[in-house]
Motif scaffolding. Structure first.
Motif, PDB file in Angstrom:
ATOM      1  N   UNK A  17      -5.798  -2.887  -5.109  1.00 52.71           N
ATOM      2  CA  UNK A  17      -5.799  -2.004  -3.938  1.00 52.71           C
ATOM      3  C   UNK A  17      -7.000  -1.065  -4.040  1.00 52.71           C
ATOM      4  N   UNK A  50      -0.033   8.474   0.769  1.00 49.07           N
ATOM      5  CA  UNK A  50      -0.063   9.677  -0.062  1.00 49.07           C
ATOM      6  C   UNK A  50      -0.002  10.940   0.780  1.00 49.07           C
ATOM      7  N   UNK A  79      -5.960  -4.259   0.480  1.00 48.63           N
ATOM      8  CA  UNK A  79      -5.089  -4.826  -0.556  1.00 48.63           C
ATOM      9  C   UNK A  79      -5.479  -6.296  -0.697  1.00 48.63           C
ATOM     10  N   UNK A 131       0.819  -1.205   0.000  1.00 49.24           N
ATOM     11  CA  UNK A 131       0.000   0.000   0.000  1.00 49.24           C
ATOM     12  C   UNK A 131       0.854   1.258   0.000  1.00 49.24           C
ATOM     13  N   UNK A 132       0.375   2.269  -0.679  1.00 51.10           N
ATOM     14  CA  UNK A 132       1.070   3.545  -0.739  1.00 51.10           C
ATOM     15  C   UNK A 132       0.485   4.516   0.285  1.00 51.10           C
ATOM     16  N   UNK A 159      -3.038  -8.227  -8.333  1.00 49.23           N
ATOM     17  CA  UNK A 159      -3.063  -7.499  -7.071  1.00 49.23           C
ATOM     18  C   UNK A 159      -3.956  -6.272  -7.236  1.00 49.23           C
ATOM     19  N   UNK A 173      -4.119  -7.228   3.164  1.00 49.55           N
ATOM     20  CA  UNK A 173      -3.980  -6.169   4.170  1.00 49.55           C
ATOM     21  C   UNK A 173      -5.257  -5.356   4.161  1.00 49.55           C
ATOM     22  N   UNK A 226      -5.292   4.584   1.963  1.00 46.18           N
ATOM     23  CA  UNK A 226      -5.359   3.159   1.683  1.00 46.18           C
ATOM     24  C   UNK A 226      -6.481   2.500   2.481  1.00 46.18           C
ATOM     25  N   UNK A 241      -8.471   2.583  -2.485  1.00 48.43           N
ATOM     26  CA  UNK A 241      -8.149   3.819  -1.764  1.00 48.43           C
ATOM     27  C   UNK A 241      -9.399   4.689  -1.745  1.00 48.43           C
TER      28      UNK A 241
END
Lengths: 113, 114
Positions: free
Chosen positions: B33, A103, B48, A100-101, B31, B56, B45, B35
């Motif tokens: 994700x 920001x 995931x 995960x990023x 994969x 996650x 986030x 957000x």
């Protein structure tokens, strides 16, 4: 705590002038650093990324960024701004590729004629 | 090669309804994700996932929110009993999961809760 700070909320530059957007990070491990650009109502497009090696990285659309470990910074630069560069710019950090990023809150760039 | 696709692009729900957001990753990407972007905020986030697994979910609210990425079909972010505070732009990103990869973002779904 891991975080990314973009100190400038809004910047206005004249078309043709140079640009520098600041990004500072706080990260416990070796950072993977990214700059993304977002046009209104759109998703994010990757401008450039730093994983390792040369600390000056070149990206798309004439952008570059320099990783300075001693200053925990990854500032974005462009020598001559075009009106089409007006957008919101996000700096992000990850601990390794594929996770995960985190920001920053973004910097809105306006370009005046 | 189509990019990350999200639908719907805009979704309006009344308080108490359910919202389902879909994300189709880029071809070859396993994969995904999710957000969330609140007004004048950066992206935060949420979760995931890899195929059939949540890797996650530390950014996911404990209640009302769930996500899945089945073996076949898109990834789904589900919000039950929506409240006005859920109004935001929800972005999906995908990556191939290889070393030094990047996350490719979709155009987002803008959820408005009335």
């Amino acid at each position: 705590a891991q975080s990314v700070t973009q100190p400038d909320i809004h910047i206005t530059v004249s078309e043709g002038a140079s640009l520098e957007l600041r990004c500072n990070y706080s990260y416990g491990a070796t950072p993977y650093l990214f700059w993304y650009v977002q046009s209104p109502g759109q998703g994010l497009q990757l401008l450039l990324k730093y994983f390792s090696g040369d600390t000056l990285v070149q990206g798309i659309k004439g952008f570059e960024a320099e990783f300075k470990r001693s200053q925990s910074s990854f500032n974005l630069r462009k020598p001559s701004v075009h009106w089409s560069d007006a957008a919101e710019y996000f700096c992000a950090v990850g601990n390794q590729a594929g996770t995960a990023l985190i920001f920053g809150k973004g910097t809105t760039l306006s370009v005046s004629s | 090669n189509a990019g990350v696709m999200q639908n719907p692009r805009h979704l309006v729900r009344r308080r108490g309804q359910e919202a389902r957001l879909r994300c189709s990753p880029m071809k070859g990407h396993s994969h995904v994700y999710w957000y969330r972007q609140l007004p004048e905020e950066g992206l935060k986030f949420m979760v995931y996932l890899q195929k059939e697994n949540i890797i996650d979910e530390s950014g996911m609210p404990k209640e009302r929110f769930s996500a899945e990425f089945p073996k076949e079909g898109p990834s789904i972010l589900r919000i039950q009993q929506v409240v006005r505070g859920d109004s935001a732009a929800y972005f999906c990103a995908s990556s191939p999961g290889l070393a030094e990869n990047e996350q490719f973002f979709g155009p987002g779904t803008r959820l408005t809760v009335l």
